[in-house]
Scaffold this motif. Structure first.
Motif: not given
Length: 363
Positions: A129-138, A150-169
């Motif tokens: 979460d820290t390395c990919t820039g995920m905020k506390s409200e997300q 449920h999250a207060i603020k949704p992630l953007t498509e770009a944020q999701w792609m970063i998380r997908f790539l990092f997770l699957e790698s």
């Protein structure tokens, strides 16, 4: 990966075509009133890079590559005789009911090994979460981190792609490490492994297919590649040492990792359904061909939501498999997921068993 060789000859090689595409891409971008009239069919990733960025979530985050220099990852390899290389492990497929039935789940720690695996998984999640820039409200409710969506603020498509790539790698590492060590262990002991090796290697292969699919949608920059390199180095050596010490705890840790993966993809699906990711709901969105072929996706089920549904079902399988393997005798018990059972009983289906099967249920 179809060969581009034509029986009647060709004007230029794929490499020359790619160079030509990169050269004239700026001219096409600048030309508005007088089209040049040349179609970039040789390298669509160049001619469509701007559109792809829009549909797949603006992949400029964590990428330093100019849009005009975006390249096609692992393009078709031209050979004289080979037409196509099929997957080593063809996907077994899911029904739509099976994919819809997948839900986030959590196996409560019962032993000190489970507690250690769970706490360390939470630490790894905090690091991602820290390395990919995920905020506390997300983020979601910390008291139910793998089931709340449920999250207060949704992630953007770009944020999701970063998380997908990092997770699957990194998700493709445990199966390869475990399969390699069990293979060597079988050779040293001069004994059969009873089906564990194949399942573990197939799991690693499946995770790599997830990564290759997402790599067709975006191009990571040098910072993201550096993060993946460092994470893989630490993770591989950590998994190697951990599996040598306690395979049982390691499988439990991987089970918790897959819980996080199922939770991540469930959140993404929910945010698509809630209308927070409009670029992925665009009717012009195109699922990469590698995904269509691997999962045998029907023509009317090729949206980004459908793709994530397939991937989430895969992660749910890995979740159930690893939690179950952790419950077994690591040296003697056969792999219940590839075994033939007595009578009319069929092998267990792990996707819908989030906590895994107990030993008594499958042995």
């Amino acid at each position: 990966m179809l060969s581009t060789t034509a029986q009647t000859g060709r004007l230029c090689s794929p490499k020359q075509a790619a160079q030509l595409s990169r050269a004239i891409a700026p001219l096409l971008a600048a030309s508005t009133s007088h089209p040049i009239g040349i179609h970039l069919a040789f390298n669509p990733s160049v001619s469509q890079c701007h559109r792809r960025n829009e549909l797949y979530g603006g992949t400029r985050a964590f990428s330093t590559t100019p849009a005009s220099r975006m390249k096609d990852f692992f393009p078709a390899k031209e050979t004289e005789h080979i037409r196509e290389t099929p997957p080593a492990w063809p996907h077994h497929g899911y029904t739509e009911a099976e994919m819809l039935a997948v839900v986030p789940a959590h196996r409560k720690p019962a032993t000190w090994g489970d507690v250690f695996a769970w706490k360390f998984m939470r630490f790894c999640r905090w690091g991602m979460d820290t390395c990919t820039g995920m905020k506390s409200e997300q983020n979601v409710d910390k008291s139910n981190p793998t089931t709340a969506t449920h999250a207060i603020k949704p992630l953007t498509e770009a944020q999701w792609m970063i998380r997908f790539l990092f997770l699957e790698s990194i998700a493709g590492v445990p199966g390869m490490v475990a399969g390699m060590l069990r293979h060597l262990h079988s050779l040293r002991r001069l004994k059969r492994d009873n089906g564990w090796i194949e399942t573990l290697l197939e799991e690693s292969y499946n995770e790599r297919m997830h990564l290759l699919t997402f790599m067709k949608m975006c191009e990571p920059g040098w910072f993201m590649k550096l993060m993946i390199l460092g994470a893989q180095g630490v993770y591989f050596n950590g998994m190697l040492l951990s599996y040598l010490i306690s395979p049982k705890i390691t499988h439990r840790f991987v089970g918790y990792l897959e819980e996080e993966a199922v939770h991540t993809y469930t959140m993404a699906i929910k945010q698509i359904d809630d209308g927070h990711l409009p670029k992925w709901s665009d009717p012009k969105f195109v699922v990469p061909d590698i995904a269509v072929k691997y999962w045998h996706m029907p023509e009317d089920k090729r949206t980004m939501r459908d793709l994530i549904m397939y991937i989430r079902a895969d992660e749910a399988c890995h979740r159930g498999v690893n939690h179950t393997l952790s419950n077994l005798d690591q040296k003697e018990d056969p792999n219940p997921f590839v075994s033939d059972y007595k009578g009319d009983r069929t092998p267990p289906r792990p996707a819908l068993k989030g906590e895994g099967f107990e030993r008594a249920d499958v042995m």
